[in-house]
Design a protein around this motif. Structure first.
Motif, PDB file in Angstrom:
ATOM      1  N   SER A   1     -57.390  50.384 -17.947  1.00  0.00           N
ATOM      2  CA  SER A   1     -56.419  50.707 -16.904  1.00  0.00           C
ATOM      3  C   SER A   1     -55.389  49.598 -16.709  1.00  0.00           C
ATOM      4  O   SER A   1     -54.509  49.714 -15.880  1.00  0.00           O
ATOM      5  N   LEU A   2     -55.516  48.510 -17.465  1.00  0.00           N
ATOM      6  CA  LEU A   2     -54.579  47.397 -17.291  1.00  0.00           C
ATOM      7  C   LEU A   2     -53.163  47.808 -17.667  1.00  0.00           C
ATOM      8  O   LEU A   2     -52.953  48.553 -18.637  1.00  0.00           O
ATOM      9  N   THR A   3     -52.186  47.322 -16.906  1.00  0.00           N
ATOM     10  CA  THR A   3     -50.782  47.464 -17.323  1.00  0.00           C
ATOM     11  C   THR A   3     -50.071  46.122 -17.300  1.00  0.00           C
ATOM     12  O   THR A   3     -48.878  46.067 -17.557  1.00  0.00           O
ATOM     13  N   GLN A   4     -50.787  45.051 -16.978  1.00  0.00           N
ATOM     14  CA  GLN A   4     -50.183  43.720 -17.069  1.00  0.00           C
ATOM     15  C   GLN A   4     -51.289  42.693 -17.283  1.00  0.00           C
ATOM     16  O   GLN A   4     -52.458  42.941 -16.980  1.00  0.00           O
ATOM     17  N   TYR A   5     -50.897  41.539 -17.840  1.00  0.00           N
ATOM     18  CA  TYR A   5     -51.885  40.516 -18.164  1.00  0.00           C
ATOM     19  C   TYR A   5     -51.159  39.187 -18.217  1.00  0.00           C
ATOM     20  O   TYR A   5     -50.038  39.094 -18.731  1.00  0.00           O
ATOM     21  N   GLU A   6     -51.809  38.180 -17.683  1.00  0.00           N
ATOM     22  CA  GLU A   6     -51.234  36.837 -17.752  1.00  0.00           C
ATOM     23  C   GLU A   6     -51.855  36.091 -18.924  1.00  0.00           C
ATOM     24  O   GLU A   6     -53.062  35.876 -18.958  1.00  0.00           O
ATOM     25  N   LEU A   7     -51.010  35.741 -19.874  1.00  0.00           N
ATOM     26  CA  LEU A   7     -51.453  35.010 -21.059  1.00  0.00           C
ATOM     27  C   LEU A   7     -51.200  33.529 -20.795  1.00  0.00           C
ATOM     28  O   LEU A   7     -50.057  33.110 -20.596  1.00  0.00           O
ATOM     29  N   ASP A   8     -52.298  32.739 -20.761  1.00  0.00           N
ATOM     30  CA  ASP A   8     -52.106  31.358 -20.355  1.00  0.00           C
ATOM     31  C   ASP A   8     -52.543  30.401 -21.466  1.00  0.00           C
ATOM     32  O   ASP A   8     -52.843  30.796 -22.595  1.00  0.00           O
ATOM     33  N   ASN A   9     -52.570  29.126 -21.115  1.00  0.00           N
ATOM     34  CA  ASN A   9     -52.916  28.035 -22.042  1.00  0.00           C
ATOM     35  C   ASN A   9     -51.977  28.003 -23.244  1.00  0.00           C
ATOM     36  O   ASN A   9     -52.400  27.752 -24.376  1.00  0.00           O
ATOM     37  N   LEU A  10     -50.706  28.290 -23.031  1.00  0.00           N
ATOM     38  CA  LEU A  10     -49.724  28.190 -24.105  1.00  0.00           C
ATOM     39  C   LEU A  10     -49.115  26.783 -24.089  1.00  0.00           C
ATOM     40  O   LEU A  10     -49.255  26.032 -23.130  1.00  0.00           O
TER      41      LEU A  10
END
Length: 1960
Positions: free
Chosen positions: A1346-1355
């Motif tokens: 059901s996700l429509t957004q995600y925070e991609l971190d540790n970049l």
């Protein structure tokens, strides 16, 4: 028969008779010896036996027997009629049947001649003896005899046969019948007639069946009846049977009714439901409306009782509902529908799915074949009646929590090899099964399995070596990744050696695995070492890390420079020379030399100069400058490296050269006499050598020829100057001297005999020559303090307002004592300055001058370029440029003219530079559009203003994003190489169109003019230039285009398309073979050309032969290429033939098409095939294998089959496009959607037509397939400096092709800079793909569907990333989305500013303060703030933004609206953009003057009065305290008049009268914010007046102005005739005559009145009907004893007309009634007094006599005390309360009195405080406004309810409302009475009269002397109201914000009569 037997004893002899073995008893006589048979018959025949028995004896019995045969003569059983009539051509049987014993022989005679049937074929002797004659002929007429003969005799019988021809006769006609659709029905039609009639059946005019015609479904039976099979609904109608022969015709008719067949059209479907849920099995039926149906459900053949339990329910539609399903409900359910219209039944299988059971007996063992692998096995569990989708395997490593190892294991497997495990760890597994219901429970855990240890498989990480000292290196590392340690680490081995030298390694062993650093010591200084580290465990040594190299630190040099020599070159410089030390002693990198010079006693203050090493020259030279003059210095040189300095060379002493000295100190004068003075000084601070003496000189001021000079020794520090002239100004100079000369001169002026003083301030500052950065100041010097001015000082105050700004020194001018102007440099452009000056002399500094005028410097171009310029990739064709805007003080010009200019061009120099201008001074970003893809640009920014441009910023570089190629390859060519292949070649794409790195090419090809989608042939690698296409259609023309692709996607195909045809080949088989005509000996065949002609068709060959194994030769014929049909003749009837057709091209004959045909005329359409079947193993994701059994072909072979598919649940039947061969019984149905339910059906087609469709197949669901669409990435935005927020939209469900399991996120860092060269050369290996040129993707699996957004971190910060997404299901992963790029490292602030506070400073300014956002949410340096503010009441129109480009925490918001609430919200911004806004905070500015009131309106304009109304100011800017109304004539008015004004509020009317001069200005102050109208009555006729109104808060605002000219206007009526007055008692009647009506008909009349002694007219009676010329009213509305004049005004649509001449004066005095006479009052008083005395006397007597008696109740006597207040104010319905105001203080409660049946009152008067007049002559009015009236007040809260609806004025007689009309008027102190001074002792006349009749009609009752309370007969139609200024649009009954005078009350309300209700 007799039987004689003999035996002894005779008595025991017994004889028994038997017949055929059965004893008989009848007919026996003669002692049983004789058997007699009387009248023997055939039944008596048989074997008779006589048996003799001797009883009671053992002697055997004896028996004898005989046969009896009975003969019977012939006897006819059946005889013919005596006369038989038979029809021609018929068959007749003449019956003749006889019996006898033995059976008789039969013989026939015709006309006495024996008939021999064996010789005559038409005659036949039947088995029973009858004679049958076939095909009767007339000759058969005659006498027939039948003889029957046997041994017993013969008999005969005769008959006469007559053969006739008879007209047809329908002996049994059809009956009206009812049949069910699809069933058969027979319509009878039995006939007689000779010859036999021919039967024809018709329906209407259509022949259905006859001897020669037979339509399908209609069959003519032998009997003549008609069989309809099957019947259709269209068959209903009237059927007629016609019987015809040569003799005539007969007919009969019947009606056929066809019922719709009861059919199950919505049959139950196979279902699979989840356990515990509800299952519904539908059974939708269509049936004839006249038929009732009944439903019966069976489960597995047994009836289902729906009443047996609550779980089963059958609804009206026949649907079976099963709730709480469980495994017992699994089975086949059959719905049977029973009805008169037919029965039907359908079945469906119910499957109850549940969670699968856990997999059983899982076992994990080490893999014998692979290292680091475990074999996991298990037993397949119960699948829960739903196929398992997958297994999920979880793993626990070293007792860690369970994690998912394998999310999707093939459900068919029962084992899996788990690889990639880590040695020396223990593992446990468990697994669960998943079906579409869900997951089973987990299985038992496996036994724990441990892997053996292995040496570490990875080196230690992050090995860092750093030199610690010049003989040691510190090594640090981190352990290998835990997953690669493969056991418990025991320690580390470090090996190291000298780099680059052939020496062996040295080793260090660290036996503690927790130690991760080591200091290598005792190394060589400044030497390079190679170092490696490896970890080891019990299994052995692991991998060594990559070599790291490190130097030991540099040492310091160990020897000083050599041959050092120093010498002074001038008074401040020393020159050094030296030789460098030997390199071997430097011990590092020679960083340079330090030249050191110091004074011997001040070594710590040494001067050091660093010199870079010079490796070319052997002798080095250096200088130390800036030394003190004539000073001894010690000097030394050293060499230094990075760690420090080497030893100094030995010190050498050097002295700098001598120089002239500096100025003497403290020049001063003392002992100043007329002819002498004493000069004192001190030695110079800077002697610069050996002082040789001093030089002193003096001269009269500006007279050089009087100069006197003396030289003094070096010890002299004072000197007396003599010989001066008294009171003369002298200039005196003193200077020191050395051998180098005279030093700097110190001078001053002095007057002999006058001591110097502090100077005064300069005056008369003037400013000229104002430039951008300088101005010229002129001034007059101040008092010089009797000595010369040594310095001028200029101070400035910067800024526009200058209230709080500091004065600062901006310029000084020295040694110009005579200056009168000076230029002040170094000012800021476009800045406000004030200047002041000071002057300085030998004594000190003067006070400042007065400030100059404030000036503004001129504009200049900006001095600075925008800062912080950054350039980022925005898209394929755009770059995003950002900069920090200039601060306001850097504009150097008008802020409105400030903007920015952007210049950009390609880095490779192609094309021209482009300049873009931005005119917004606070803009800080711009997107440069329309650039080339994948191209680097250079960009600069500059600021400009109206004067010019500032400097350009430094260059920034940026590259646009990679895109798809914008053109196709050039020189595309194609060449056919065979009939199914061709070679395609192409050239490069122009470099400008590549737009990125070409990864390969795709060849697009499709058949020309085909609707099909193009196909692609992939050629990978950017060196590909050709491709061989195979698998093409033969002899087919193809369109071919080529495109290139980058990592972004496919580019534009080449154009135009290249056309090329493949080579020809032998053709395919002809298609569409059909036999439209088939006879018993011939057939006609048609066909179509081959679907694949593969060339040009040259001919067709047709052969046919019998389809038997023994058939010999075939007939063959060659036909032309255009032939499409052929007729074969000479065939055998009822035989099967095989036809073959082949086509020919130049390559030869192709494959033949075959077809069978039967030569018969009885052909019919085929029967439908059987229900199609699909096995589960034949189901794929996009195709299924469908099979069926063919039905009967109807004697015409099937030519092909047609398949239809239907997508469940609600799709339509669709034709499957593949053609199916006639001999196929199975076909692969492709082009299906994955994971979709379908049904199928099939029909067959032969030459006659199509069969019905087969029964539908069972529903089936295709398998899942990998998704075919990627999610759409909506946005990728930086969230923090190391994370991005990705938002996406998943693909549509039908593109997922199964159950969505999650999203897969791929990301990687993009290295744009390193790829710049890739477009310039081809990659060596053509198969090199993008992946090999860039980092691999990191992958994130997101299993939350059901996700429509995600925070991609540790970049990583300041890197560009590429992000793609895909979805995956159980089968696999879908395609990736197009890449999205994002720059990480800059993110907008995520927090808002804190503690925002807003405070009102003035009416137009708010002060805002705040604190920065929390540090962790700033995401970089805060560059400024945006302050959003808006008015609370109108946000959308008033929102403004102020931008601060400094990280300040306060701002002043100016130019706001007064007394207005503002909301303020603040956002911080950094380089990446704006952060969130803070929660809005509100504050209100202070009060200010209001704006002008709204528009002025005038109404009721007469010749002397007008109603003025206005609207409140749109911007009150505070609390309105009132209004000021000023009016004056525009031209002077002749004569003296009086001025008056009346005003109204929501409270009610009031009046005032004011004197006015001829041209006086009248000012009226109205208090309160609600009065919005006023009546002005002191105007002169025909004069234009100017009215001005302004509102007041704490001060007055601007006014609004309007002009009005008094009446009469143009077109208004003329004056009526002079009024004539008559009186009747207390009533007055006014009579008048009509005058000129003007330009419009008169609509009404108005009566005005005025007291005779005052000159102000006011309206008395309003709205008098136009027909009336007289009017009567009560005198009570006038004041007693006052004489009045009256006049009449006519009104039409143009306005009020000219008034009539005033009437004669009439007095309003009434005669007093007798009860008001004094004598009557005296008599009454006396009688009352006597009565009271008598009453007192009686009471005293009674009191004495009953002293001790009980007191009686005296309450009964209280009834006569007084009227209650309620009784006093009780009203009748037709009257209205009014209020009398005395000149005393009034109480509202007691202010009512009843008088003549009418409540009366005088109009209220306002207190003088509420109206203020500017005229001085107010004395005339003071006696009209009694002081006591000011006490008439009411609380404001009571006033506020005055806007009630009109019904509020109707007073209930029994209840006095709190806010009655009376209270309404009494409550407002602004109303006043100015009719007359109240005469003492005269009661007030009534001020109002009201009339109202129930019907609302005018009341015409004439006044009589009755006791009626109605005093006037005012005619007032309900519909006629003249509103005094009223807000437009308000309905009459609705309270408005504007006060309505009484004349504007709504219809039906009791309104006071206008006039004396108005105010004078």
């Amino acid at each position: 028969m007799e039987c004689v037997a003999n035996a002894r004893p005779l008595i025991k002899l017994h004889i028994i008779w038997k017949k055929d073995g059965v004893p008989i008893s009848s007919g026996i006589s003669d002692y049983s010896r004789r058997l007699t048979i009387l009248n023997p018959t055939l039944g008596d025949s048989g074997y008779y036996e006589c048996e003799a028995v001797l009883r009671s004896s053992s002697v055997p019995a004896v028996a004898e027997g005989a046969y009896l045969s009975v003969l019977e003569p012939p006897q006819f059983v059946k005889e013919p009629e005596r006369h038989i009539t038979a029809e021609m051509e018929k068959v007749v049987a003449i019956p003749c049947q006889a019996k006898g014993v033995p059976p008789p022989d039969m013989a026939w005679y015709k006309d006495a001649s024996l008939i021999h049937p064996e010789q005559l074929s038409r005659f036949q002797l039947l088995a029973d003896g009858s004679l049958q004659i076939s095909g009767l002929l007339p000759d058969d007429t005659g006498m027939f005899q039948c003889f029957a003969r046997n041994a017993a005799g013969e008999v005969q019988t005769t008959t006469y046969l007559a053969v006739t021809s008879i007209a047809p006769n329908i002996t049994r006609g059809p009956q009206d019948s009812t049949v069910i659709d699809g069933m058969s029905v027979i319509l009878n039609c039995e006939t007689s007639g000779a010859p036999r009639p021919a039967i024809t059946w018709q329906k209407g005019e259509r022949i259905l069946a006859s001897g020669s015609v037979q339509l399908p479904r209609f069959t003519l039976l032998e009997s003549g009846s008609l069989l309809i099979s099957p019947a259709h609904l269209t068959d209903a109608g009237t059927y007629t049977c016609l019987a015809t022969n040569s003799r005539g015709v007969d007919e009969a008719s019947a009606d056929l009714v066809v019922w719709a067949r009861t059919r199950i059209t919505d049959p139950p479907q196979d279902q699979s439901v989840i356990k515990g849920t509800k299952a519904s099995m539908s059974c939708g039926v269509t049936h004839d409306p006249s038929v009732d149906v009944r439903y019966v459900w069976e489960k597995d053949g047994a009836p289902l009782g729906t009443e047996s339990g609550p779980r089963l329910r059958l609804d009206e539609a026949g649907t079976l509902h099963i709730s709480q399903t469980w495994s017992g409900d699994i089975g086949t359910y059959t719905c049977k529908v029973l009805s008169a219209g037919g029965n039907d039944s359908r079945s469906a299988h119910l499957r109850v799915r549940q969670l699968p059971h856990a997999p059983e007996s899982p076992v994990a063992i080490l893999s014998p074949l692979e290292k680091r692998a475990i074999n996991l096995t298990w037993a397949k569990p119960f699948d829960g009646n739903s196929p398992l989708l997958r297994y999920l395997v979880e793993i626990s490593e070293n007792n860690a929590p369970w994690t998912v190892l394998l999310a999707s294991v093939d459900p068919e497997l029962t084992w899996v090899v788990v690889r990639g495990l880590v040695p020396a760890r223990s593992y446990q597994f468990r697994l669960c099964a998943v079906n579409d219901v869900g997951r089973s429970q987990f299985s038992k855990d496996t036994e724990r399995v441990s892997l053996p240890e292995e040496p570490p498989s990875a080196p230690p990480q992050n090995v860092i070596a750093s030199g610690r000292t010049n003989q040691s290196i510190m090594i640090q590392w981190q352990p290998p990744p835990e997953s690669h340690q493969n056991g418990v680490l025991k320690g580390y081995i470090i090996r190291y050696c000298l780099a680059g030298l052939p020496v062996g390694y040295q080793f260090k062993n660290i036996t503690n695995a927790d130690v991760n650093n080591l200091l290598l010591e005792d190394l060589i200084i400044w030497t390079n070492y190679e170092i490696e580290v490896a970890a080891y465990n019990s299994a052995g040594l692991g991998v060594y890390s990559m070599k790291v190299t490190e130097w030991t630190l540099q040492g310091v040099p160990t020897v000083p420079p050599g041959n050092v020599q120093t010498e002074a070159t001038n008074s401040t410089t020393i020159r050094f020379t030296w030789n460098p030390p030997s390199p071997q002693f430097i011990n590092g990198i020679n960083q340079g030399y330090k030249l050191i010079a110091w004074e011997p006693e001040h070594e710590e203050e040494a001067t050091v100069v660093t010199v870079r090493p010079n490796f070319q020259d052997s002798v080095h030279v250096g200088y130390v400058v800036g030394l003190k003059k004539f000073t001894e210095y010690l000097t030394s040189v050293l060499c230094f490296t990075t760690p420090g300095d080497g030893p100094r060379s030995p010190p050498q002493l050097v002295r700098t050269h001598e120089d002239v000295p500096g100025p003497v100190g403290h020049l001063s004068f003392s002992e100043i006499l007329d002819t002498s003075l004493k000069v004192s000084w001190q030695e110079p601070l800077e002697k610069n050598g050996i002082l040789t003496g001093y030089r002193i000189s003096w001269e009269e001021y500006n007279r050089t020829n009087t100069r006197v000079t003396h030289y003094l020794p070096n010890v002299t520090l004072e000197y007396r100057v003599t010989g001066l002239t008294a009171l003369t100004t002298y200039t005196i100079e003193v200077a020191a001297m050395t051998s180098k000369g005279q030093g700097q001169v110190s001078s001053s002026t002095i007057s002999s005999g006058v001591p110097p003083e502090l100077p005064g301030a300069p005056t008369n500052l003037g400013i000229s020559n104002i430039g951008p950065r300088s101005v010229t100041l002129q001034f007059r010097p101040g008092y010089d303090g009797k000595t010369s001015i040594s310095r001028w000082q200029v101070e400035a105050q910067v800024g526009q307002n200058g209230e709080a700004e500091e004065w600062g020194l901006v310029h000084q001018l020295a040694n110009e004592p005579d200056a009168r102007s000076m230029e002040v440099p170094n000012l800021n452009p476009y800045t406000y300055y004030s200047f002041r000056m000071r002057q300085v002399n030998i004594v000190g500094t003067s006070p400042p001058s007065l400030p100059s005028r404030r000036i503004q410097t001129l504009q200049a171009p900006p001095d600075v370029a925008p800062a912080n310029v950054t350039l980022r990739t925005a898209s394929e064709t755009s770059l995003w440029l950002r900069w920090m805007p200039l601060l306001e003080q850097e504009y150097n010009g008008n802020p409105d003219s400030v903007g920015y200019r952007i210049r950009y061009l390609r880095s490779d120099g192609r094309g021209r530079a482009v300049v873009h201008t931005i005119h917004d001074r606070v803009e800080r970003e711009y997107t440069i559009e329309d650039l080339e893809e994948w191209t680097e640009y250079r960009v600069q920014v500059q600021a400009f203003n109206a004067i010019g441009s500032g400097p350009w910023s430094h260059l920034v570089l940026g590259r646009t994003r990679e895109s798809v190629p914008s053109s196709g390859p050039s020189n595309v060519s194609a060449q056919a190489t065979s009939s199914s292949s061709m070679l395609v070649r192409w050239s490069d794409i122009p470099e400008a169109d590549c737009n990125g790195l070409i990864l390969g090419y795709k060849v697009m090809y499709k058949e020309k003019d085909s609707e099909a989608r193009a196909q692609f042939w992939l050629a990978e690698g950017n060196a590909s230039r050709s491709a061989q296409l195979t698998g093409l259609g033969k002899f087919t023309l193809y369109e071919i285009r080529v495109l290139a692709f980058t990592r972004i996607g496919d580019g534009v195909p080449s154009r135009p398309p290249v056309l090329e045809r493949t080579l020809d080949d032998v053709p395919g088989p002809p298609v569409g073979m059909l036999f439209p005509e088939v006879r018993t000996t011939s057939v006609r065949l048609i066909w179509q050309p081959p679907a694949a002609p593969n060339g040009i068709i040259l001919a067709y060959q047709l052969t046919h032969r019998l389809n038997t194994t023994t058939a010999n030769a075939a007939v063959s014929e060659v036909l032309g290429p255009s032939t499409r049909q052929y007729t074969a003749t000479g065939l055998q009837p009822e035989a099967t033939y095989l036809f073959r057709i082949a086509a020919q091209t130049r390559k030869g004959w192709g494959e033949a098409a075959e077809a069978l045909v039967v030569t018969t005329e009885k052909r019919d359409r085929p029967q439908p095939p059987s229900k199609p079947l699909v096995r589960q193993e034949d189901v794929r994701a996009r195709s299924v294998l469908l099979s069926w059994e063919p039905g009967s072909d109807g004697l015409s072979p099937v030519r092909f089959y047609t398949v239809q598919t239907r997508e469940l649940p609600s799709g339509e039947w669709a034709l499957h496009p593949a053609s199916v061969s006639h001999n196929a019984t199975a076909v692969i149905v492709d082009r299906l959607k994955p994971f979709t339910s379908y049904k199928f059906r099939v029909k067959a087609t032969n030459d006659i037509g199509d069969s019905e469709y087969s029964e539908e197949s069972e529903s089936l669901t295709t398998l899942q397939a990998a998704p075919e669409e990627a999610p759409t990435i909506l946005s990728v935005t930086p969230h923090t400096t190391t994370s991005v927020l990705i938002r996406w939209q998943p693909p549509s469900e039908d593109k997922i092709n199964g159950i969505l399991l999650g999203f897969r996120l791929r990301y990687r860092e993009l290295l744009y800079d390193t790829l710049r060269g890739f477009t310039l050369h081809s990659i060596g290996n053509p198969s090199t793909t993008w992946a090999e040129l860039t980092p691999v993707y990191a992958v994130h699996n997101l299993s939350e569907v059901s996700l429509t957004q995600y925070e991609l971190d540790n970049l990583s910060k300041h890197r560009r990333y590429e992000i793609r997404m895909s979805v995956y299901n159980a089968v696999g992963e879908g395609p990736p989305s197009p890449p999205q790029e994002v720059f990480v490292g800059e993110a907008v602030p995520t927090g808002a500013p804190q503690n925002v506070a807003v405070k009102a400073a003035t009416a137009t300014q708010l002060d805002v303060t705040w604190e920065p956002p929390p540090a962790e949410s700033q995401n970089g340096d805060i560059q400024g703030y945006k302050i959003h503010f808006w008015e609370a009441q109108r946000q959308n129109e008033s929102t403004r933004v102020k931008t601060l480009f400094l990280p300040e925490t306060g701002v002043k918001l100016k130019n706001l609206t007064g007394y207005t609430s503002y909301w303020v919200s603040i956002a911080a911004f950094n380089a990446a953009g704006d952060g969130p806004r803070s929660t809005p905070v509100t504050a209100r500015t202070q009060q200010a003057a209001p704006s002008a009131p709204g528009s002025i309106r005038f109404s009721e304009l007469t010749t002397t009065s007008v109603n003025v109304s206005w609207e409140p100011p749109p911007l009150p800017n505070g609390i309105l305290e009132g209004y000021r109304l000023i009016y004056e004539p525009c031209m002077p008015v002749d004569g003296e008049g009086t001025a008056g004004a009346s005003e109204g509020t929501r409270g009610g009317p009031g009046s005032a009268s004011i004197p006015a001069g001829v041209s006086k200005i009248v000012t009226v102050d109205v208090k309160g914010n609600s009065p919005l109208w006023m009546k002005v009555k002191d105007l002169a006729e025909g004069i234009t007046y100017r009215f001005r109104i302004r509102a007041k808060t704490f001060t007055y605002g601007p006014d609004v102005e309007a002009n009005i000219t008094t009446g009469p206007g143009e077109g208004a009526p003329g004056p009526p005739g002079e009024p004539f007055i008559s009186r009747y008692g207390s009533a007055i009647t006014i009579h008048w005559t009509s005058g000129d009506p003007g330009q419009g008909p008169i609509t009404r009349y108005v009566i005005e009145a005025r007291p005779s002694d005052e000159g102000l007219w006011d309206i008395l009676i309003k709205d008098i009907p136009k027909e009336v010329t007289s009017y009567t009213f009560s005198m009570d509305i006038l004041k007693q004893g006052v004489s009045y004049d009256f006049r009449v005004i006519a009104v039409n649509d143009y306005g009020y007309g000219t008034p009539s001449t005033p009437s004669p004066s009439v007095s309003a005095q009434k005669a007093n009634p007798f009860y008001e006479e004094w004598w009557f009052l005296v008599v009454i008083a006396l009688v009352g007094l006597i009565f009271i005395l008598l009453l007192v006397f009686v009471l005293i007597i009674r009191g004495q006599s009953k002293k001790y008696a009980k007191k009686s109740d005296s309450g009964n006597g209280s009834k006569a005390n007084a009227l209650t207040h309620g009784e006093m104010v009780s009203l009748d319905e037709s009257s209205f309360p009014a209020l009398e105001l005395n000149n005393r203080r009034l109480s509202v409660k007691n202010s009512f009195c009843r008088k003549n049946g009418i409540y009366t009152r005088s109009p209220p008067r306002p207190s003088p405080g509420s109206l203020h007049y500017s005229d001085e002559d107010v004395t005339k009015y003071n006696d009209l406004i009694p002081a006591e009236s000011s006490s008439l007040t009411e609380k404001p809260s009571e006033v506020s309810d005055s806007q009630g609806s009109d019904s509020e004025y109707e007073v209930d007689p029994g209840h006095q409302k709190a806010h009655s009309f009376v209270n309404h008027y009494i409550s407002d102190p602004t109303y006043y009475n100015s009719w007359r001074r109240q005469q003492k002792g005269i009661s007030r006349a009534q001020a109002y009269s009201y009339t109202e009749s129930d019907s609302g009609e005018p009341d015409h009752t004439p006044l009589s002397n009755s006791t009626s309370t109605q005093q006037g007969s005012l005619f007032r139609p309900k519909a006629s109201r003249t509103p005094t200024p009223q807000t437009p649009g308000n309905p009459p009954s609705q309270p408005g914000t504007l006060y309505r005078p009484p004349s504007s009350l709504a219809p039906g309300s009791r309104a006071p009569i206008a006039g004396f209700s108005s105010f004078v």
